[in-house]
Design an enzyme around this catalytic site. Structure first.
Site, PDB file in Angstrom:
ATOM      1  N   ASP A   1      36.855  32.214  48.404  1.00 50.64           N
ATOM      2  CA  ASP A   1      36.978  33.006  47.191  1.00 50.64           C
ATOM      3  C   ASP A   1      36.014  34.200  47.208  1.00 50.64           C
ATOM      4  O   ASP A   1      34.814  34.009  47.464  1.00 50.64           O
ATOM      5  CB  ASP A   1      36.650  32.097  45.990  1.00 50.64           C
TER       6      ASP A   1
ATOM      7  N   GLU B   1      39.529  35.795  51.035  1.00 46.85           N
ATOM      8  CA  GLU B   1      40.220  36.551  49.969  1.00 46.85           C
ATOM      9  C   GLU B   1      39.496  37.891  49.812  1.00 46.85           C
ATOM     10  O   GLU B   1      38.613  38.035  48.980  1.00 46.85           O
ATOM     11  CB  GLU B   1      40.166  35.761  48.649  1.00 46.85           C
TER      12      GLU B   1
HETATM   13  C1  NOJ Z   1      39.630  34.946  42.831  1.00 48.74           C
HETATM   14  C2  NOJ Z   1      40.484  33.796  42.380  1.00 48.74           C
HETATM   15  O1  NOJ Z   1      41.718  33.833  43.059  1.00 48.74           O
HETATM   16  C3  NOJ Z   1      40.626  33.940  40.880  1.00 48.74           C
HETATM   17  O2  NOJ Z   1      41.590  33.055  40.359  1.00 48.74           O
HETATM   18  C4  NOJ Z   1      39.276  33.709  40.260  1.00 48.74           C
HETATM   19  O3  NOJ Z   1      39.367  33.933  38.868  1.00 48.74           O
HETATM   20  C5  NOJ Z   1      38.233  34.685  40.835  1.00 48.74           C
HETATM   21  N1  NOJ Z   1      38.312  34.787  42.260  1.00 48.74           N
HETATM   22  C6  NOJ Z   1      36.842  34.219  40.481  1.00 48.74           C
HETATM   23  O4  NOJ Z   1      36.527  33.042  41.167  1.00 48.74           O
END
Ligand code: NOJ
Length: 505
Positions: A198, A253
């Protein structure tokens, strides 16, 4: 070595909304175990579980209170072990979600920091700063709206790039890095196959906390700092300390338009792969999509591996994004085949294979996304793509749960998208089966001349993928081969909003 992660199809499980086995209206590991057959029949190679650790659920699991356990509403560690065994027996890899940028303010470390004094070692694990009088320390904004700082009773502020219930870690503190080494090992020891990470790009913040003038979409002081590479290398070394045949992998990500930066994070001693989000930002337009793919090609040419994605739990579902209704759905099918033809791994988000549109009319009082809450209701947020799945046509919860209602209300029309007999599901199954044999692993995207602005074609090995975005039907050149898969019925020329795969083999 085959490196399975380079050309897999991974199914994203938003556990809370997948299937409920306990009758509380919330999806859980037991529900996922019961429905593993759905993934096997779909033909995917693995699954990615959104965070399922203990959490107060302010951001539905992205606010982790304990990195080494399972959220009680979803099951427990034994249940997780059973899921792993069953998934592996079924030939599916399992990726967990690593959330290293921030933790829940309920996490014991943050609770200790609150009790400790300014300047204490407990506070040094997070990013506490003095404010400017009554104002926050700097101008940084939260991705969910409002300032990225929250004040505590003694007057200091802590940084939260997301919700104020998610405190950013201080990754310049070695204790933080060591804690995450242990977390990564904990789950690798339990047998998982890798992690989706993440917002890794934000873990390190610019040292002086310089003001960001807001003129650029991405704050350069909270993204892409050079020290990130040390963290990636550290995790890669851990992955490689395990039995090499497990081929443990990390997919980051990373939302960035800077392809050099992306490529630099994907070297052989850093992350294995990163999502390429630019494609999902494009409208239904051949020129825009081509530009986006050309942009990705440089990274592929350098031998780096990308993960393609059109849907996830953070964005509007494709049928709605591409115009809604029958046409939007038809375009979504065409986009799916285009994505599945690309060199790399493809991610399919639960419900995408059912053709689910975005639920845009959730009642205000049902919405839970912190983006909705923090924006005072001006940003609808992401609840509309997180509505629990319809498995059967039967109300009230369409086979999701034995409860009378689910945690987010499903609209009456959801039953029409139930899995049984679903036309989108048929298209996805056929495409996933064909993908294995039609396209070679790896390589780049070699565009072909189509003579039209609204038709996009590219070759990979002996196969060609052709997408007709709009306009008249397109006559396929005979030398490209014969049709082996299609996103809609094709009898002669390819009609608008359709992708076909051709093979000359
Ligand atoms: C990216 C995640 O995919 C999202 O759902 C989340 O709110 C944010 N990061 C914070 O962790």
């Amino acid at each position: 070595m085959r490196q399975w992660w380079r050309d897999a199809v991974i199914y994203q499980v938003y556990l809370r909304s997948f299937a409920d086995s306990t009758g509380d209206g919330i999806g859980d590991l037991g529900g996922l175990r019961r429905k593993l057959r759905h993934l096997v029949d779909l033909g995917v190679d693995g699954l990615w579980l959104n965070p399922c650790y203990p959490s107060p659920q302010h951001d539905h699991g992205y606010d982790v209170a304990d990195y080494r356990d399972i959220e009680p509403a979803y099951g427990n560690l034994d249940e997780h072990a059973r899921l792993l065994d069953e998934a592996h027996d079924a030939g599916l890899r399992v990726l967990m979600d690593l959330v290293p940028n921030h933790c829940s303010t309920d996490h014991p470390w943050f609770q200790a920091a609150l009790k400790a004094a300014p300047g204490s070692p407990e506070r040094e694990r997070f990013l506490f700063r003095e404010g400017n009088g009554d104002l926050p320390p700097n101008s940084w904004k939260s991705s969910f709206g409002g300032p990225a700082w929250t004040r505590v009773p003694d007057g200091q502020w802590y940084l939260n790039l997301f919700d104020s219930s998610q405190a950013d870690f201080n990754w310049r503190n070695p204790e933080v890095a060591e804690m995450f080494d242990d977390v990564v090992r904990f789950w690798f020891d339990r047998g998982i196959d890798g992690f989706r990470i993440d917002v890794p790009d934000s873990m390190i913040k610019q040292k002086d906390f310089r003001d960001h003038d807001g003129s650029r979409r991405v704050n350069p002081y909270t993204h892409g700092q050079p020290e990130l590479h040390d963290i990636y290398r550290r995790w890669r070394r851990i992955a490689e300390s395990y039995d090499q045949t497990r081929e443990l992998s990390f997919v980051g990500e990373i939302w960035t338009g800077d392809m050099d930066h992306l490529a630099a994070s994907l070297t052989d001693d850093e992350l294995h792969q990163a999502f390429y989000f630019d494609l999902l930002l494009q409208p239904w337009d051949a020129t825009d999509v081509r530009r986006s793919l050309e942009n990705a090609n440089g990274v592929l040419r350098a031998g780096r591996s990308l993960a393609w994605v059109l849907n996830n739990h953070d964005v509007w579902r494709t049928p709605s994004r591409y115009g809604g209704g029958e046409l939007g759905l038809r375009r979504a099918h065409a986009a799916a085949l285009l994505m599945l033809a690309l060199p790399g791994t493809a991610y399919v988000y639960q419900g995408e294979e059912l053709g689910l549109p975005e639920v845009v009319d959730l009642p205000d009082q049902a919405r839970q996304d912190p983006r909705w809450i923090r924006s005072g209701g001006t940003d609808l947020g992401r609840d509309g793509c997180r509505v629990p799945l319809p498995w059967t046509p039967d109300p009230p919860t369409f086979g999701f749960s034995t409860a009378k209602s689910s945690w987010l209300p499903q609209p009456d029309w959801f039953g029409a998208y139930a899995a049984a007999g679903n036309p989108t599901l048929r298209i996805y199954r056929a495409a996933l089966a064909a993908r294995r044999t039609v396209f070679p692993a790896g390589g780049e995207i070699a565009f072909l001349e189509t003579g039209r602005d609204d038709v996009l074609a590219f070759r990979r090995g002996n196969a060609v993928s052709v997408t007709v975005f709009g306009g008249d039907a397109y006559e396929l050149p005979a030398e490209w081969g014969s049709v082996v898969a299609a996103s809609a019925e094709v009898t002669g020329a390819v009609p608008a909003a359709t992708t076909v795969w051709l093979s000359a083999a």
